[in-house]
Motif scaffolding. Structure first.
Motif, PDB file in Angstrom:
ATOM      1  N   PRO A 170      -4.207  26.523   5.056  1.00 62.24           N
ATOM      2  CA  PRO A 170      -4.739  25.359   5.775  1.00 62.24           C
ATOM      3  C   PRO A 170      -4.185  24.026   5.287  1.00 62.24           C
ATOM      4  O   PRO A 170      -4.106  23.080   6.066  1.00 62.24           O
ATOM      5  N   HIS A 171      -3.755  23.933   4.023  1.00 58.88           N
ATOM      6  CA  HIS A 171      -3.254  22.639   3.541  1.00 58.88           C
ATOM      7  C   HIS A 171      -1.828  22.358   4.008  1.00 58.88           C
ATOM      8  O   HIS A 171      -1.326  21.246   3.834  1.00 58.88           O
ATOM      9  N   LEU A 172      -1.171  23.358   4.612  1.00 61.80           N
ATOM     10  CA  LEU A 172       0.170  23.169   5.161  1.00 61.80           C
ATOM     11  C   LEU A 172       0.141  22.902   6.660  1.00 61.80           C
ATOM     12  O   LEU A 172       1.188  22.747   7.282  1.00 61.80           O
ATOM     13  N   LEU A 173      -1.061  22.853   7.221  1.00 59.94           N
ATOM     14  CA  LEU A 173      -1.243  22.602   8.640  1.00 59.94           C
ATOM     15  C   LEU A 173      -1.804  21.191   8.820  1.00 59.94           C
ATOM     16  O   LEU A 173      -2.775  20.824   8.162  1.00 59.94           O
ATOM     17  N   PRO A 174      -1.214  20.370   9.675  1.00 61.24           N
ATOM     18  CA  PRO A 174      -1.732  19.004   9.858  1.00 61.24           C
ATOM     19  C   PRO A 174      -3.203  19.008  10.263  1.00 61.24           C
ATOM     20  O   PRO A 174      -3.675  19.917  10.954  1.00 61.24           O
ATOM     21  N   SER A 175      -3.896  17.985   9.869  1.00 63.04           N
ATOM     22  CA  SER A 175      -5.312  17.869  10.195  1.00 63.04           C
ATOM     23  C   SER A 175      -5.551  17.949  11.690  1.00 63.04           C
ATOM     24  O   SER A 175      -6.496  18.597  12.154  1.00 63.04           O
ATOM     25  N   ALA A 176      -4.692  17.313  12.480  1.00 68.26           N
ATOM     26  CA  ALA A 176      -4.858  17.309  13.934  1.00 68.26           C
ATOM     27  C   ALA A 176      -4.716  18.692  14.543  1.00 68.26           C
ATOM     28  O   ALA A 176      -5.187  18.944  15.649  1.00 68.26           O
ATOM     29  N   SER A 177      -4.071  19.618  13.813  1.00 67.81           N
ATOM     30  CA  SER A 177      -3.897  20.990  14.298  1.00 67.81           C
ATOM     31  C   SER A 177      -4.901  21.955  13.694  1.00 67.81           C
ATOM     32  O   SER A 177      -4.773  23.165  13.857  1.00 67.81           O
ATOM     33  N   GLY A 178      -5.884  21.426  12.979  1.00 68.41           N
ATOM     34  CA  GLY A 178      -6.920  22.276  12.400  1.00 68.41           C
ATOM     35  C   GLY A 178      -6.790  22.509  10.920  1.00 68.41           C
ATOM     36  O   GLY A 178      -7.558  23.281  10.343  1.00 68.41           O
ATOM     37  N   GLY A 179      -5.818  21.872  10.264  1.00 73.02           N
ATOM     38  CA  GLY A 179      -5.648  22.052   8.828  1.00 73.02           C
ATOM     39  C   GLY A 179      -6.804  21.487   8.036  1.00 73.02           C
ATOM     40  O   GLY A 179      -7.551  20.626   8.514  1.00 73.02           O
ATOM     41  N   ARG A 180      -6.942  21.972   6.817  1.00 76.55           N
ATOM     42  CA  ARG A 180      -7.978  21.499   5.911  1.00 76.55           C
ATOM     43  C   ARG A 180      -7.372  21.364   4.512  1.00 76.55           C
ATOM     44  O   ARG A 180      -6.403  22.059   4.176  1.00 76.55           O
ATOM     45  N   LYS A 221       1.886  18.286   2.415  1.00 77.08           N
ATOM     46  CA  LYS A 221       0.628  18.647   1.760  1.00 77.08           C
ATOM     47  C   LYS A 221       0.109  17.505   0.889  1.00 77.08           C
ATOM     48  O   LYS A 221      -1.086  17.434   0.599  1.00 77.08           O
ATOM     49  N   HIS A 222       0.999  16.611   0.487  1.00 72.30           N
ATOM     50  CA  HIS A 222       0.587  15.480  -0.346  1.00 72.30           C
ATOM     51  C   HIS A 222      -0.111  14.387   0.470  1.00 72.30           C
ATOM     52  O   HIS A 222      -0.611  13.416  -0.101  1.00 72.30           O
ATOM     53  N   ASP A 223      -0.120  14.548   1.794  1.00 70.52           N
ATOM     54  CA  ASP A 223      -0.808  13.566   2.637  1.00 70.52           C
ATOM     55  C   ASP A 223      -2.321  13.725   2.601  1.00 70.52           C
ATOM     56  O   ASP A 223      -3.047  12.858   3.082  1.00 70.52           O
ATOM     57  N   TRP A 224      -2.797  14.840   2.045  1.00 71.90           N
ATOM     58  CA  TRP A 224      -4.240  15.063   1.998  1.00 71.90           C
ATOM     59  C   TRP A 224      -4.910  14.146   0.974  1.00 71.90           C
ATOM     60  O   TRP A 224      -4.341  13.815  -0.055  1.00 71.90           O
ATOM     61  N   ASP A 225      -6.142  13.780   1.269  1.00 74.05           N
ATOM     62  CA  ASP A 225      -7.027  13.098   0.330  1.00 74.05           C
ATOM     63  C   ASP A 225      -8.372  13.804   0.449  1.00 74.05           C
ATOM     64  O   ASP A 225      -9.058  13.685   1.465  1.00 74.05           O
ATOM     65  N   LEU A 226      -8.723  14.555  -0.594  1.00 74.13           N
ATOM     66  CA  LEU A 226      -9.902  15.419  -0.516  1.00 74.13           C
ATOM     67  C   LEU A 226     -11.164  14.644  -0.166  1.00 74.13           C
ATOM     68  O   LEU A 226     -11.961  15.073   0.675  1.00 74.13           O
ATOM     69  N   SER A 227     -11.354  13.492  -0.788  1.00 69.98           N
ATOM     70  CA  SER A 227     -12.580  12.738  -0.543  1.00 69.98           C
ATOM     71  C   SER A 227     -12.659  12.236   0.892  1.00 69.98           C
ATOM     72  O   SER A 227     -13.735  12.167   1.487  1.00 69.98           O
ATOM     73  N   HIS A 229     -10.595  13.485   3.690  1.00 65.68           N
ATOM     74  CA  HIS A 229     -10.366  14.456   4.744  1.00 65.68           C
ATOM     75  C   HIS A 229     -11.352  15.613   4.746  1.00 65.68           C
ATOM     76  O   HIS A 229     -11.463  16.302   5.761  1.00 65.68           O
ATOM     77  N   LEU A 230     -12.043  15.846   3.645  1.00 61.94           N
ATOM     78  CA  LEU A 230     -12.999  16.956   3.684  1.00 61.94           C
ATOM     79  C   LEU A 230     -14.153  16.650   4.622  1.00 61.94           C
ATOM     80  O   LEU A 230     -14.384  17.483   5.531  1.00 61.94           O
ATOM     81  N   PRO A 231     -14.900  15.608   4.547  1.00 60.11           N
ATOM     82  CA  PRO A 231     -15.022  14.670   3.425  1.00 60.11           C
ATOM     83  C   PRO A 231     -16.053  15.162   2.416  1.00 60.11           C
ATOM     84  O   PRO A 231     -16.855  16.048   2.714  1.00 60.11           O
ATOM     85  N   ALA A 394     -17.858  23.548   0.922  1.00 58.85           N
ATOM     86  CA  ALA A 394     -17.029  24.755   0.968  1.00 58.85           C
ATOM     87  C   ALA A 394     -16.860  25.231   2.411  1.00 58.85           C
ATOM     88  O   ALA A 394     -15.780  25.675   2.804  1.00 58.85           O
ATOM     89  N   ALA A 395     -17.930  25.132   3.199  1.00 56.90           N
ATOM     90  CA  ALA A 395     -17.841  25.504   4.610  1.00 56.90           C
ATOM     91  C   ALA A 395     -16.865  24.591   5.354  1.00 56.90           C
ATOM     92  O   ALA A 395     -16.118  25.039   6.228  1.00 56.90           O
ATOM     93  N   ARG A 396     -16.857  23.305   5.000  1.00 57.84           N
ATOM     94  CA  ARG A 396     -15.895  22.389   5.615  1.00 57.84           C
ATOM     95  C   ARG A 396     -14.465  22.776   5.242  1.00 57.84           C
ATOM     96  O   ARG A 396     -13.553  22.698   6.077  1.00 57.84           O
ATOM     97  N   LEU A 397     -14.253  23.153   3.989  1.00 60.30           N
ATOM     98  CA  LEU A 397     -12.916  23.590   3.578  1.00 60.30           C
ATOM     99  C   LEU A 397     -12.449  24.778   4.403  1.00 60.30           C
ATOM    100  O   LEU A 397     -11.252  24.946   4.645  1.00 60.30           O
ATOM    101  N   GLN A 398     -13.378  25.609   4.839  1.00 62.90           N
ATOM    102  CA  GLN A 398     -13.030  26.774   5.650  1.00 62.90           C
ATOM    103  C   GLN A 398     -13.007  26.460   7.139  1.00 62.90           C
ATOM    104  O   GLN A 398     -12.760  27.339   7.955  1.00 62.90           O
ATOM    105  N   GLY A 399     -13.261  25.206   7.494  1.00 63.38           N
ATOM    106  CA  GLY A 399     -13.149  24.810   8.888  1.00 63.38           C
ATOM    107  C   GLY A 399     -14.332  25.191   9.753  1.00 63.38           C
ATOM    108  O   GLY A 399     -14.250  25.101  10.985  1.00 63.38           O
ATOM    109  N   LEU A 400     -15.445  25.595   9.147  1.00 67.79           N
ATOM    110  CA  LEU A 400     -16.627  25.952   9.923  1.00 67.79           C
ATOM    111  C   LEU A 400     -17.287  24.693  10.475  1.00 67.79           C
ATOM    112  O   LEU A 400     -17.218  23.627   9.859  1.00 67.79           O
ATOM    113  N   PRO A 401     -17.953  24.787  11.617  1.00 69.67           N
ATOM    114  CA  PRO A 401     -18.552  23.594  12.231  1.00 69.67           C
ATOM    115  C   PRO A 401     -19.684  23.025  11.391  1.00 69.67           C
ATOM    116  O   PRO A 401     -20.289  23.721  10.571  1.00 69.67           O
ATOM    117  N   GLU A 402     -19.986  21.759  11.598  1.00 71.56           N
ATOM    118  CA  GLU A 402     -21.008  21.080  10.813  1.00 71.56           C
ATOM    119  C   GLU A 402     -22.399  21.669  11.019  1.00 71.56           C
ATOM    120  O   GLU A 402     -23.251  21.545  10.144  1.00 71.56           O
TER     121      GLU A 402
END
Length: 469
Positions: A170-180, A221-227, A229-231, A394-402
């Motif tokens: 997921p960290h190699l996939l852009p956020s707009a395409s579903g990456g996390r 992958k360095h474009d991520w900011d955990l705080s 993009h997770l958030p 952790a659920a957000r990291l896995q892309g599960l809905p809010e």
């Protein structure tokens, strides 16, 4: 909505429903699920099947919405899994994982692939598209024959599939395409039914559907900011039970002070040690070499990697002994694994500005761009130097809905919150929703002409679902 706007799917080894979330967002409708772990099945039921039951007008219709159990009982001696357009299966990874014995199909759980194959060989139960997921190591050198066996079996059963898997994180996939922001490489094996003659024809041996290289010029992958993009949750809203215990805070505080003292002595442009720092091996270079010679003389030579680390730690100690020695008493009181530190965060920074894991191999510190892979054992990442990621994060990291909840449905129709240990385990075992969705949609798009022959509704629904996201 017309019939062609949706497709049905069966969800094997379903966990808490990562594949369900991915396919539902593309127009998939649940047909069947199996999961042997009772707690995971209960969470799956609460989030995905309870709403379906509540929408049904009568009790008989509601009863079909349940999670089935052991896949062996559902496929032997006869296949009880109903037909659906798509079949997904995150089949057990332990036989192939580096954290296990890597026995592959020699281990009982490894043979569960054959239970999937039993479904595929039943003409009346045969899905049009199959999506399998497993750990990265399945496509590694130790399991080359196992992977080849899976590919050959799928082709014998009439499924076109690539000789190489799609390996994605997921960290190699852009956020707009579903990456996390999570480093989580997994193997995806996709296949669709075309008949044995076409499946085994050399022209069908295509490359993987997609690889991270496709985004090399547009995403890093360095474009991520955990705080960001997770958030991360605001610290004041996080419950106390997720904050570190006093002993854990002591370990991190001591190492923070050690690293700060060392960093002040580094020359301009010099980086922090990239090798694991082992406090138990703070000794002179001469003593380190003697230790290596003694092991050789006793007929128990140390492996080359360990000799290298011993000498590097000795050189590190000799250079910084005057600032390291005052910490020896504190370090000696720590558990053995907490007397080791792996710095993977580039130039020096306070530990609170890194992502930390308390691993069996030591304390690991990484840049706060993206998190290490969630795992099913207790290595939940520490953020801000003070607390662990919460199950919600952790659920957000896995892309599960809010609105996904770690809850169990009770017999009386109510619900109960799940224990955190089970939630972390389920996230560590789960499939990433964004990656599964992206890879499946791209596969259907690239093989639309052949998939349309047996399941035109899959192509239409996925095209519609992907366009609307």
């Amino acid at each position: 909505m017309s019939m062609k706007d949706h497709f049905t799917f069966s969800d094997l080894f379903a966990g808490v429903g990562g594949f369900h979330a991915a396919l539902h967002s593309l127009g998939g409708r649940w047909q069947f699920a199996s999961e042997i772990d009772a707690e995971a099945a209960a969470v799956y039921d609460y989030n995905w099947l309870r709403p379906l039951r509540e929408a049904e007008p009568d009790d008989e219709a509601r009863r079909r919405y349940r999670v089935s159990g052991d896949i062996v009982e559902l496929t032997e001696p006869v296949v009880k899994v109903p037909r659906s357009d798509v079949l997904t299966a995150g089949f057990p990874c332990q036989p192939f994982s580096k954290s296990g014995f890597q026995r592959g199909m020699a281990e009982t759980r490894g043979t569960l692939f054959w239970n999937i194959a039993r479904i595929l060989q039943c003409e009346e139960k045969r899905p049009a598209v199959v999506m399998l997921e497993n750990v990265r190591n399945l496509a590694g050198p130790r399991h080359r024959e196992t992977f080849a066996t899976i590919v050959a079996t799928l082709r014998e059963l009439g499924y076109r599939t690539s000789s190489r898997p799609a390996v994605f994180s997921p960290h190699l996939l852009p956020s707009a395409s579903g990456g996390r922001p999570q480093a989580r490489e997994r193997v995806f094996i996709l296949a669709h039914f075309v008949g044995r003659d076409r499946a085994e024809h050399p022209s069908a041996f295509d490359d993987p559907v997609v690889s991270p290289a496709a985004f090399a010029n547009t995403w890093s992958k360095h474009d991520w900011d955990l705080s960001q993009h997770l958030p991360l949750e605001p610290e004041e809203s996080v419950e106390q039970r997720y904050f570190l215990e006093s002993a854990e805070r002591k370990w991190l505080d001591t190492w923070d002070r050690i690293l700060h003292a060392v960093a002040r002595r580094l020359h301009p442009g010099e980086r922090m040690p990239g090798f694991p720092i082992w406090a138990d091996d703070f000794r002179s270079v001469e003593d380190a070499r003697a230790l290596i010679r003694d092991a050789e003389a006793l007929g128990r030579p140390l492996p080359a990697w360990k000799q290298g680390f011993l000498l590097k730690n000795a050189q590190f100690y000799e250079r910084h002994a005057d600032v390291l020695d005052p910490f020896r008493f504190e370090l000696d009181a720590f558990p053995a694994s907490r007397r080791k530190l792996e710095w993977q965060a580039g130039p020096h920074r306070p530990l609170e500005e890194t992502v930390i894991q308390l691993r069996p191999s030591g304390i690991r510190c990484k840049l706060p761009s993206y998190a290490p892979a969630l795992v099913a054992i207790n290595q939940t990442s520490i953020v801000g130097g003070r607390r662990r990621l919460t199950p919600r994060e952790a659920a957000r990291l896995q892309g599960l809905p809010e609105d996904f909840q770690f809850r169990h449905t009770l017999p009386d129709g109510g619900w109960a919150e799940q224990r955190d240990a089970a939630s972390y385990k389920q996230m560590g075992n789960g499939v990433n929703v964004g990656v599964a969705r992206f890879v499946f949609a791209r596969y259907v798009e690239q093989h639309a002409d052949e998939i349309r022959e047996h399941a035109a509704n899959v192509v239409h629904a996925v095209s519609r679902g992907a366009a609307s996201s």
